[in-house]
Design an enzyme around this catalytic site. Structure first.
Site, short mmCIF file in Angstrom:
data_model
loop_
_atom_site.label_atom_id
_atom_site.label_comp_id
_atom_site.label_asym_id
_atom_site.label_seq_id
_atom_site.Cartn_x
_atom_site.Cartn_y
_atom_site.Cartn_z
N LYS A 65 39.88 40.38 49.37
CA LYS A 65 39.94 40.58 47.92
C LYS A 65 41.03 41.60 47.63
CE LYS A 65 37.30 43.39 45.47
NZ LYS A 65 38.17 44.10 44.49
N LYS A 93 41.10 41.54 36.76
CA LYS A 93 40.33 41.90 35.55
C LYS A 93 41.20 41.73 34.29
CE LYS A 93 37.42 45.24 38.02
NZ LYS A 93 38.10 45.29 39.32
N ILE A 105 44.50 39.71 24.44
CA ILE A 105 44.35 38.64 23.46
C ILE A 105 44.60 37.31 24.18
CG2 ILE A 105 45.00 40.11 21.52
CD1 ILE A 105 47.77 38.79 21.56
N PRO A 106 43.99 36.22 23.73
CA PRO A 106 44.06 34.95 24.46
C PRO A 106 45.47 34.52 24.88
CG PRO A 106 42.45 34.76 22.72
CD PRO A 106 43.10 36.10 22.55
N ARG A 118 26.87 48.87 49.91
CA ARG A 118 27.03 49.85 50.99
C ARG A 118 26.06 49.54 52.13
NH1 ARG A 118 30.78 50.92 48.27
NH2 ARG A 118 31.50 52.92 47.46
#
Length: 230
Positions: free
Chosen positions: A35, A62, A66-67, A180
């Site tokens: 990742k 993330k 706006i679109p 963890r």
């Protein structure tokens, strides 16, 4: 154990360190997927490395805008052929989620869009400071509804909320960070859980970073395998 997705957080800007994490976490006993987050993606060699990477990977950007801007960001990633998972913030709203999900399908039919909910570093006190009136659980469940409505493949939430999300949305792909190994330091995380406890909550995959990549990585992988065998 092979059906348990283990996402290894490759959080470094040094290419040598990234290669060390990838090479030392290889095992035929677990399904381990690298990742890559903002730190590596924004680094000098990160983008080029991912363009030529030959294995499936998780890209944790993330996206939150706006679109139209979010769509433009997705277009700029279409050369990353082996990207299998990409994250967007549910804070961007339903229209953004729908737009990115549609674009992802056009780019690569195997690309899964995962909506990030409340970061695992936050708790109920943190949400009140921001201005939210709902609890973490209430807000995550609300956001899960948006993710489901948008057609996105899944959700990123802590393992604590995964149980209630799974109960209501049985087919969502649920990824849980803040994991963890028993006895390890929680560092800056507020909502943590062990790998076994997370999988008991029916998550689809877990994200592990410091518990595996700090110290002797191969020994840490052995600890993880032993823990999952219990």
């Amino acid at each position: 154990m092979m059906n348990k997705n283990i996402f290894i957080a490759c959080d470094a800007s040094n290419l040598k360190e990234i290669k060390k994490i990838i090479n030392n976490t290889k095992t035929n006993k677990l399904q381990i997927i690298p990742k890559f987050g903002l730190q590596f993606f924004y680094s000098k060699n990160g983008r080029a490395f991912l363009q030529n990477f030959k294995r499936d990977y998780f890209l944790d950007l993330k996206i939150n805008d706006i679109p139209q801007t979010a769509l433009s960001a997705m277009d700029s990633l279409k050369d990353l052929k082996k990207c299998k998972y990409i994250t967007v913030h549910t804070n961007g709203g339903l229209e953004m989620l729908k737009a990115i999900t549609k674009k992802a399908k056009a780019i690569n039919k195997n690309l899964k869009v995962l909506g990030v909910t409340i970061l695992t570093s936050l708790n109920n006190k943190s949400l009140k400071e921001i201005g939210h009136t709902k609890t973490v659980e209430q807000l995550v469940l609300k956001q899960a509804g948006l993710i489901k409505k948008s057609g996105a493949a899944g959700i990123v939430c802590s393992a604590r909320e995964a149980k209630i999300v799974r109960k209501k949305y049985k087919d969502l792909f649920i990824v849980t960070p803040g994991i963890r190994l028993p006895g390890d330091d929680v560092n800056d995380q507020s909502r943590v859980m062990t790998p076994n406890d997370a999988f008991k909550n029916n998550v689809s995959g877990i994200v592990m970073g410091r518990s595996l990549v700090k110290g002797n990585i191969k020994n840490n992988i052995k600890r993880l395998i032993s823990h999952l065998d219990q």
